[in-house]
Design an enzyme around this catalytic site. Structure first.
Site, PDB file in Angstrom:
ATOM      1  N   HIS A 160      52.511  31.974 -21.373  1.00  0.00           N
ATOM      2  CA  HIS A 160      51.546  32.900 -22.665  1.00  0.00           C
ATOM      3  C   HIS A 160      52.061  32.602 -23.862  1.00  0.00           C
ATOM      4  O   HIS A 160      51.404  32.702 -24.678  1.00  0.00           O
ATOM      5  CB  HIS A 160      51.468  34.278 -22.003  1.00  0.00           C
ATOM      6  CG  HIS A 160      50.588  34.659 -21.037  1.00  0.00           C
ATOM      7  ND1 HIS A 160      49.280  34.125 -20.833  1.00  0.00           N
ATOM      8  CD2 HIS A 160      51.175  35.331 -19.655  1.00  0.00           C
ATOM      9  CE1 HIS A 160      49.096  34.687 -19.470  1.00  0.00           C
ATOM     10  NE2 HIS A 160      50.173  35.389 -19.058  1.00  0.00           N
ATOM     11  N   HIS A 198      47.012  34.309 -14.200  1.00  0.00           N
ATOM     12  CA  HIS A 198      46.537  34.502 -15.553  1.00  0.00           C
ATOM     13  C   HIS A 198      46.567  32.944 -16.300  1.00  0.00           C
ATOM     14  O   HIS A 198      47.183  32.112 -16.101  1.00  0.00           O
ATOM     15  CB  HIS A 198      47.592  35.101 -16.358  1.00  0.00           C
ATOM     16  CG  HIS A 198      47.829  36.493 -15.687  1.00  0.00           C
ATOM     17  ND1 HIS A 198      48.742  36.818 -14.873  1.00  0.00           N
ATOM     18  CD2 HIS A 198      46.970  37.753 -15.796  1.00  0.00           C
ATOM     19  CE1 HIS A 198      48.704  37.901 -14.293  1.00  0.00           C
ATOM     20  NE2 HIS A 198      47.618  38.612 -14.943  1.00  0.00           N
TER      21      HIS A 198
END
Ligand code: SP5
Ligand code: ZN
Length: 346
Positions: A160, A198
């Site tokens: 991320h 994710h």
């Protein structure tokens, strides 16, 4: 297979995250590594190595200098204000607010560099994040020196983290640093496959305009799943990088049948690209028991995932990302790696 790991990860602990309106202990906790280590040691097929050291400048191929400086000095600045505990931001430069200057105060600076309130900084965070990055870079070095595959037991995770922002439990983009390491050592075309639940928004952003690194991500649709604001199928890269980003978002509840169909698409894209090496952002939060995710992969599917990755027949760097069903994480990671070892020469 070589496993690169550092004990410094344990200093990144004691954090709380904002989850459904409440402060709860972080899902991303040191015990994750203990369970992975236990399962891999029990498998008995791995060589354990510490990370090598790298010049700080190597991070600047992937991250902005001001961002690195923020991460390095954030906790001391917080302490200098007489605070302790974990650092969480409370305001962000969303639409209509200025992003052209970094506030000199630590609270504003934190909101400038963070994109969520789920990624605390504690006293050991910088050292842990740097060691984690070095694990990934070391694994990449081992592969360029001839290893068929290497696994970096990275914690904190990295996918991320973007060029100048952190979030999603991630500070430095370990997988991107590994891919860059492969490129610098002469691998002309590197594929980076992200199988964490994710979307790897940070990795996507970093390679968005590059055609030498193909980024592919299979993940829960951002329409309902974290990180919410990136990871749709129509994001395909830009400039020279147009066509070198491939997103395969899937609905909550996705099972192995639908998951493996996406995996087949990813494998075809990697082959069509003509990759010389592969980096895998290996999150096992696709597991049905994961507390913050909603796919339906069960234990028997992780060896199949490993087999599909091993079968690509490329030198591979596996980089640990998410996985929060702590008691089962070791089993699931060992299952993926085990499939590599049974595919020795592929
Ligand atoms: C590396 C990685 O896996 N990072 C994930 C970061 C997720 N952080 C926020 C999670 C919010 C999930 N809230 C949904 C609850 C569903 N039960
Ligand atoms: Zn994840």
């Amino acid at each position: 297979m070589d496993v690169v790991h550092s004990a410094l990860h344990a200093g990144h602990d004691g954090g709380v995250e904002l989850h459904r309106g409440q402060l709860v202990p972080c899902y991303e906790c040191p015990a994750r590594v203990d369970f992975i280590e236990q399962a891999l040691r029990a498998a008995g097929r791995h060589t354990w190595l510490p990370p090598r050291d790298f010049p700080l400048e190597r991070l600047l191929d992937i991250h902005d200098a001001d961002f690195i400086e923020f991460l390095r000095t954030a906790y001391p600045r917080w302490r200098a204000e007489g605070r302790d505990g974990s650092m969480l931001p409370s305001g962000f430069p969303a639409r209509g607010l200025r992003r052209d200057r970094v506030p000199s105060g630590i609270h504003g600076a934190m909101g400038y560099y963070a994109f969520d309130a789920g990624t605390p900084i504690v006293p050991g965070t910088w050292e842990a994040a740097l060691a984690s990055a070095h694990c990934a870079m070391t694994a990449a070095a081992l592969v360029t020196e001839g290893a068929r595959a290497a696994y970096a037991l990275c914690r904190p995770p990295g996918h991320h983290a973007a060029r100048g922002t952190y979030g999603g439990y991630c500070f430095l983009n370990n997988a991107a640093l590994a891919a860059q390491g492969l490129r610098d050592a002469g691998k002309a075309r590197v594929a980076l496959l992200d199988v964490d639940y994710h979307h790897g928004n940070g990795t996507q952003e970093i390679f968005w305009e590059r055609d030498d690194v193909l980024f592919i991500s299979i993940h829960g649709t951002p329409d309902t799943e974290y990180p919410y604001f990136l990871g749709y199928a129509d994001e395909r890269g830009a400039g020279r990088g147009e066509g070198y980003t491939l997103n395969l978002p899937l609905q909550r509840g996705t099972d192995w049948a639908r998951y493996s169909a996406a995996l087949a698409t990813a494998r075809e894209a990697i082959q069509a690209f003509g990759a010389d090496a592969l980096v895998v952002s290996l999150g096992v939060d696709t597991y049905q028991g994961d507390p913050i995710s909603a796919f339906k992969l069960s234990k028997e599917h992780f060896p199949l995932l490993g087999g599909q990755l091993a079968g690509l027949g490329l030198p591979k760097v596996l980089v640990q990302e998410g996985g929060y069903a702590v008691e089962d994480i070791g089993h699931n990671v060992a299952a993926v790696l085990g499939a590599f070892d049974s595919a020795v020469l592929r």
